[in-house]
Motif scaffolding. Structure first.
Motif, short mmCIF file in Angstrom:
data_model
loop_
_atom_site.label_atom_id
_atom_site.label_comp_id
_atom_site.label_asym_id
_atom_site.label_seq_id
_atom_site.Cartn_x
_atom_site.Cartn_y
_atom_site.Cartn_z
N ARG A 236 -6.25 35.30 68.76
CA ARG A 236 -6.37 36.38 69.74
C ARG A 236 -5.99 35.82 71.11
O ARG A 236 -5.90 34.58 71.29
CB ARG A 236 -7.78 36.94 69.79
N ILE A 237 -5.79 36.71 72.06
CA ILE A 237 -5.51 36.31 73.44
C ILE A 237 -6.80 36.41 74.24
O ILE A 237 -7.44 37.47 74.28
CB ILE A 237 -4.42 37.19 74.06
N VAL A 238 -7.21 35.31 74.84
CA VAL A 238 -8.45 35.28 75.61
C VAL A 238 -8.37 36.26 76.78
O VAL A 238 -7.39 36.29 77.52
CB VAL A 238 -8.72 33.85 76.13
N GLY A 239 -9.41 37.06 76.94
CA GLY A 239 -9.50 37.96 78.07
C GLY A 239 -8.78 39.28 77.89
O GLY A 239 -8.77 40.11 78.81
N ALA A 240 -8.18 39.52 76.73
CA ALA A 240 -7.48 40.79 76.46
C ALA A 240 -8.12 41.44 75.24
O ALA A 240 -8.17 40.85 74.17
CB ALA A 240 -5.99 40.56 76.22
N ASP A 241 -8.63 42.68 75.42
CA ASP A 241 -9.33 43.33 74.32
C ASP A 241 -8.91 44.80 74.15
O ASP A 241 -9.33 45.45 73.21
CB ASP A 241 -10.84 43.26 74.56
N GLN B 133 -0.99 43.54 79.83
CA GLN B 133 -0.21 43.63 81.06
C GLN B 133 -0.89 42.86 82.18
O GLN B 133 -2.12 42.88 82.31
CB GLN B 133 -0.03 45.09 81.45
N GLY B 134 -0.08 42.22 82.99
CA GLY B 134 -0.59 41.48 84.13
C GLY B 134 -1.05 40.07 83.80
O GLY B 134 -1.44 39.32 84.70
N MET B 135 -1.01 39.68 82.52
CA MET B 135 -1.40 38.32 82.13
C MET B 135 -0.18 37.42 82.22
O MET B 135 0.74 37.52 81.41
CB MET B 135 -1.99 38.30 80.73
N GLU B 136 -0.16 36.56 83.23
CA GLU B 136 0.99 35.68 83.44
C GLU B 136 1.13 34.66 82.31
O GLU B 136 2.23 34.32 81.89
CB GLU B 136 0.85 34.94 84.77
N MET B 137 0.00 34.21 81.79
CA MET B 137 0.02 33.12 80.82
C MET B 137 -1.03 33.39 79.75
O MET B 137 -2.20 33.01 79.90
CB MET B 137 -0.24 31.80 81.56
N PRO B 138 -0.67 34.11 78.67
CA PRO B 138 -1.64 34.39 77.62
C PRO B 138 -2.15 33.10 76.98
O PRO B 138 -1.38 32.21 76.66
CB PRO B 138 -0.85 35.23 76.61
N VAL B 139 -3.46 33.01 76.80
CA VAL B 139 -4.09 31.85 76.15
C VAL B 139 -4.52 32.27 74.76
O VAL B 139 -5.36 33.16 74.59
CB VAL B 139 -5.30 31.36 76.96
N ILE B 140 -3.95 31.62 73.75
CA ILE B 140 -4.23 31.97 72.36
C ILE B 140 -5.27 31.01 71.79
O ILE B 140 -5.12 29.80 71.89
CB ILE B 140 -2.94 31.93 71.52
N VAL B 141 -6.31 31.58 71.19
CA VAL B 141 -7.30 30.79 70.46
C VAL B 141 -7.53 31.47 69.11
O VAL B 141 -7.33 32.67 68.95
CB VAL B 141 -8.64 30.67 71.23
N GLU C 111 5.18 34.40 66.75
CA GLU C 111 6.05 34.88 65.69
C GLU C 111 5.49 34.46 64.33
O GLU C 111 4.57 33.64 64.24
CB GLU C 111 7.47 34.34 65.88
N TYR C 112 6.09 35.01 63.27
CA TYR C 112 5.54 34.78 61.94
C TYR C 112 5.56 33.30 61.55
O TYR C 112 4.60 32.80 60.94
CB TYR C 112 6.32 35.59 60.90
N ALA C 113 6.62 32.57 61.91
CA ALA C 113 6.71 31.16 61.52
C ALA C 113 5.55 30.36 62.10
O ALA C 113 4.94 29.53 61.42
CB ALA C 113 8.05 30.58 61.97
N ALA C 114 5.21 30.62 63.37
CA ALA C 114 4.10 29.91 64.00
C ALA C 114 2.78 30.33 63.37
O ALA C 114 1.89 29.50 63.13
CB ALA C 114 4.09 30.18 65.50
N PHE C 115 2.62 31.61 63.08
CA PHE C 115 1.40 32.09 62.45
C PHE C 115 1.21 31.46 61.07
O PHE C 115 0.12 31.00 60.73
CB PHE C 115 1.45 33.62 62.33
N ARG C 116 2.27 31.43 60.29
CA ARG C 116 2.18 30.88 58.94
C ARG C 116 1.78 29.42 58.97
O ARG C 116 0.92 28.97 58.19
CB ARG C 116 3.53 31.03 58.25
N HIS C 117 2.35 28.65 59.90
CA HIS C 117 2.05 27.22 59.99
C HIS C 117 0.61 26.98 60.41
O HIS C 117 -0.10 26.14 59.83
CB HIS C 117 3.02 26.57 60.98
N GLN C 118 0.15 27.73 61.40
CA GLN C 118 -1.18 27.49 61.93
C GLN C 118 -2.28 28.09 61.07
O GLN C 118 -3.42 27.60 61.07
CB GLN C 118 -1.29 28.05 63.35
N VAL D 66 -0.80 39.59 69.50
CA VAL D 66 -0.86 38.22 70.02
C VAL D 66 0.54 37.89 70.54
O VAL D 66 1.43 37.48 69.78
CB VAL D 66 -1.29 37.21 68.93
N ALA D 67 0.73 38.09 71.82
CA ALA D 67 2.05 37.96 72.42
C ALA D 67 2.61 36.56 72.20
O ALA D 67 1.93 35.55 72.43
CB ALA D 67 1.98 38.26 73.92
N GLY D 68 3.85 36.50 71.75
CA GLY D 68 4.54 35.23 71.60
C GLY D 68 4.32 34.53 70.27
O GLY D 68 4.96 33.51 70.01
#
Length: 621
Positions: free
Chosen positions: A552-557, A484-492, A520-527, A516-518
Motif C-alpha cells: 500500500r502507499i503510506v498516507g493514502a487511503d 494526488q499531490g503525493m510527490e513521492m509515494p512510499v510503498i510498504v 508493475e506486475y513484475a515488481a509485485f510478483r518478485h516481492q 499502488v502507483a508505480g
C-alpha cells in the motif's frame, strides 16, 4: 611503482588533478581539482611519461558527490604523491545467492529498523534534521566524526533512544598486527584503553539523563577474510590461528570496556566471508559466550531481496542467531553495522561502488524496495537495526549516499521514505493490543444504479464517483487510489487480505493495479513471495484459507470507482462491497454533488443536480 587498472590508490599530500598529463609550457593542462591528502582515487588506465613525470589517469569522487576524471603525477623528485599502500582488503568473495532462513512466515513490521552509518557528521544536505525526523534505532559513527554538539543533541532530543555505536578507525595492517602480536588479549585491552582515554576520556562521558553518548564500540572492522574466501582455502591453518587470536582479542576488548559500563559489538566481518553458522560457532566460542551484541555486514547487488540474477547476503545473520541461541541462550541482539547495495557483492571484479555509481545506476524506488523488505526481515528477529552505508557520507563513498541529489540532479527522498515508514509503524503501535487487524471488506453481490438529471432532463456524460477507503474498495478491480499531490509515494507491505483465491496476476489486477502507483506486475510478483514465503509452496497462487501481505502507499487511503453517465443519465456500480460510501457527481452547468450513501443490497437512486448559478450568470453576460 606500478598501479593496476581499477586499483584504489590514495594521495600522500595535496595533489593537482589535471585535464591532461603534463604541467610545463605556456599553456599547461588545466587543473580540474585539488585533491586533499588522503583522497582515494581509482586508476582508469595506463600511465604516461610527460614533462619528466609519470602521470596516471584516475577517477575521484569529491565530498559533495561530484565525480571527476583526470591525470595525477605519481611523484615529484623525492616526494611521493600517489601510493597504493592503502589498507589491504580481504580476498574477493563470490557468495551464492541465499534464501530467507526460518522463520518464513508473513510478518508486518512493528517498527523502523533502518538506521544510519555516519562516516561524517558535517551538517550537509540536512543530515542533522534527518536524524531528528527518522530518530534511527541504531547509529554508527566514526570516532573522528563524533561531534560533541550533535552527540548532546541526539541524546537530548534528536534521537534519544538510538543505540549509538562507535568505530575507532585503524588500518587493516594495524589490525592484522594486533592479531599476529602473540598477545591478542593484551592487544584487545590496549585497544579498548585507547578508546577510553581518547581526547581526555571523551567517550566515557554521559548525557544529562545519565546515558552514555556512545553506547558501544565495534571491535575490529573486516579484519580477516573468512572461510568463504580464496585466502582461507589457500592456507586454512594460518587463518584458523588468526581466528583464535581474534576470539581472544574480542573477549579482552569487551571486558575492559564493560569495566567502564560500555558495551562492545563483535565480529563485523566483510559481507559474505563468514557465511555459515559453523564459521562462528567453531572459530569464536569465547566471543559467543561473552558478547550480547553481534555485528554483521550485509550487502547485495542489484538488490537485497533474494531472486534470480541477484547476489545477496541479506539474512545470513539469521542462521548464526538461531545456532548461537540454541547453544548459548537467548540474550543476543543483532546489529547490522553496515548494510546496502554494492556492485562488488557477488561480482568481485567490480569496484566497491553503491547504488548511485555511474555505470549501473539504480533508481531510488528500486533501492527502496530492498530497504522496505529488509526492514521487515530485521523486525521479524527484533534486530536492533541496520546502519545504512552511508547516510553521513564522505567523498570516497558518495555513490552510497542517502542525502542530497541523485546523478541527474533530482533530490533524494530516501529520508522521507524512512520517516514515513517510521510514522506508519508508530500509528499501528498506538492501536490497542486487542484491536482486530483491519481486513479488506469481503466481496458481496451489491449493486448500485441510478439516474442523474438537471432541470428534469438526463445529464449526458456526468462523472459519477463512488468513494471509499482501501479496506472497502482495495479489492475491486477498477477502483483507483487517489494519491494526488503525493510527490513521492512510499510503498510498504503491511496490508492484509484473507479469503481470496486466485493467481498472482489476478491478485495484482484486483488489489494493486491503480492502487499502488508505480508497482508493475513484475515488481509485485518478485516481492510477493519475499513477503509471503508460503506462497512459494502453493505454486504462486493465493489460497482462500491463507492470509497474505499486500503493498500500500503510506498516507493514502481514499479509493475511487468512477463511471460516466450514459445519454439517458444512467450509471451502475456492480459487485461493490456493502458499506458506507461518499457519492460524488460532476457535470457541466451543475453544482458539484456530494452525499454520504449507505450501500447494501440492490439500490437504484435518482439524483437531481442543482444548476451552477455562477456558470449560468457568466453565460448570460
Amino acid at each position: 611503482m606500478t598501479f593496476q587498472l581499477n586499483q584504489r590508490i590514495v594521495t600522500c599530500t595535496a595533489v593537482n588533478l589535471r585535464a591532461a598529463p603534463g604541467y610545463l609550457g605556456d599553456a599547461p593542462p588545466r587543473v580540474v581539482a585539488l585533491m586533499a591528502e588522503g583522497t582515494t582515487c581509482v586508476v582508469t588506465g595506463l600511465a604516461m611519461l610527460v614533462d619528466g613525470l609519470t602521470w596516471w589517469p584516475v577517477r575521484v569522487t569529491l565530498t559533495e558527490g561530484q565525480v571527476l576524471e583526470g591525470w595525477a603525477a605519481e611523484r615529484v623528485g623525492e616526494v611521493q604523491l600517489l601510493t597504493g599502500a592503502i589498507e589491504s582488503e580481504p580476498s574477493p568473495v563470490k557468495p551464492e545467492p541465499v534464501t530467507p532462513v526460518s522463520p518464513v512466515t508473513t510478518h508486518i513490521a512493528r517498527a523502523n529498523r533502518l538506521g544510519f552509518y555516519l562516516h561524517s557528521t558535517d551538517n550537509q544536505n540536512g543530515l542533522w534534521d534527518a536524524i531528528s525526523r527518522v530518530q534511527p534505532p541504531v547509529i554508527l559513527l566514526h570516532e573522528d566524526a563524533a561531534n560533541d554538539m550533535l552527540l548532546r543533541e541526539m541524546r537530548d532530543w534528536r534521537a534519544p533512544d538510538a543505540f549509538v555505536i562507535g568505530r575507532f578507525y585503524v588500518t587493516n595492517d594495524a589490525q592484522r598486527a594486533m592479531l599476529e602480536s602473540g598477545d591478542p588479549e593484551g592487544e584487545g585491552r590496549r585497544f579498548a584503553e585507547r578508546i577510553l582515554t581518547h581526547d581526555f576520556g571523551k567517550f566515557t562521558r554521559r548525557s544529562s539523563s545519565g546515558r552514555l553518548f556512545i553506547d558501544a564500540w565495534m571491535s575490529l572492522n573486516e579484519c580477516l577474510p573468512g572461510p568463504a574466501s580464496g585466502s582461507y582455502r589457500e592456507n586454512p591453518a594460518r587463518y584458523q590461528r588468526l581466528y583464535d587470536a581474534y576470539d581472544r582479542f574480542q573477549v579482552a576488548f569487551r571486558a575492559r570496556l564493560i569495566d567502564e559500563g560500555i558495551e562492545a559489538v563483535a565480529f563485523n566481518f566483510a559481507a559474505g566471508n563468514f557465511s555459515q553458522p559453523a564459521h562462528y560457532l567453531d572459530f569464536f566460542p569465547l566471543t559467543l559466550a561473552s558478547y550480547v551484541y553481534l555485528g554483521f555486514h550485509e550487502y547485495g547487488w542489484p538488490a537485497l531481496i533474494p531472486g534470480r540474477g541477484t547476489h545477496t547476503g541479506a539474512g545470513l545473520y539469521r542462521g548464526v542467531l538461531d545456532a548461537a541461541r540454541q547453544r548459548y541462550g537467548e540474550r543476543y541482539r543483532i546489529v547490522i553495522t553496515e548494510a546496502g547495495l554494492t556492485r562488488a557483492y557477488g561480482h568481485p571484479h567490480n569496484p566497491d561502488e553503491g547504488w548511485l555509481n555511474l555505470h549501473e545506476t539504480l533508481e531510488e524506488a528500486h533501492y527502496w524496495e530492498s530497504l522496505a523488505w529488509y526492514n521487515t526481515l530485521l523486525d521479524q528477529d527484533d534486530a536492533l537495526g541496520a546502519c545504512l552505508y552511508q547516510v553521513g557520507h564522505r567523498g570516497d563513498w558518495a555513490t552510497f549516499r542517502h542525502l542530497g541529489q541523485d546523478n541527474t540532479g533530482r533530490p533524494l527522498h530516501l529520508i522521507d521514505r524512512i520517516a514515513a515508514l517510521r510514522e506508519s509503524t508508530l500509528q499501528r503501535s498506538l492501536q490497542p493490543a486487542s484491536a482486530p487487524v483491519a481486513q479488506p471488506t469481503p466481496m458481496q453481490p451489491v449493486r448500485l444504479s441510478g439516474r442523474v438529471t438537471l432541470n428534469g432532463r438526463p445529464v449526458d456524460s456526468a462523472t459519477v464517483r463512488l468513494v471509499g477507503d482501501l479496506a472497502q474498495l482495495g479489492g475491486v478491480r477498477r477502483a483507483v487510489l487517489d494519491a494526488q499531490g503525493m510527490e513521492m509515494p512510499v510503498i510498504v507491505w503491511d496490508r492484509t487480505v484473507a479469503g481470496y483465491r486466485g493467481t498472482l496476476y489476478q491478485a495484482w489486477l484486483d488489489w494493486v493495479r491503480g492502487k499502488v502507483a508505480g508497482m508493475e506486475y513484475a515488481a509485485f510478483r518478485h516481492q510477493f513471495v519475499a513477503y509471503n514465503p508460503p506462497a512459494a509452496f502453493s505454486g504462486r497462487k493465493l489460497l482462500a484459507d491463507q492470509q497474505y501481505l499486500l503493498p500500500r502507499i503510506v498516507g493514502a487511503d481514499r479509493c475511487v470507482l468512477t463511471r460516466v453517465a450514459s445519454r439517458r443519465g444512467r450509471f451502475r456500480f456492480e459487485e461493490t462491497p456493502a458499506g458506507v460510501y461518499t457519492l460524488e457527481i460532476e457535470a457541466e452547468g451543475a453544482q458539484p454533488y456530494r452525499a454520504t450513501l449507505p450501500l447494501e443490497g440492490e439500490m437504484d437512486i435518482k439524483i437531481a443536480l442543482d444548476v451552477d448559478t455562477a456558470t449560468a450568470d457568466s453565460d448570460g453576460d
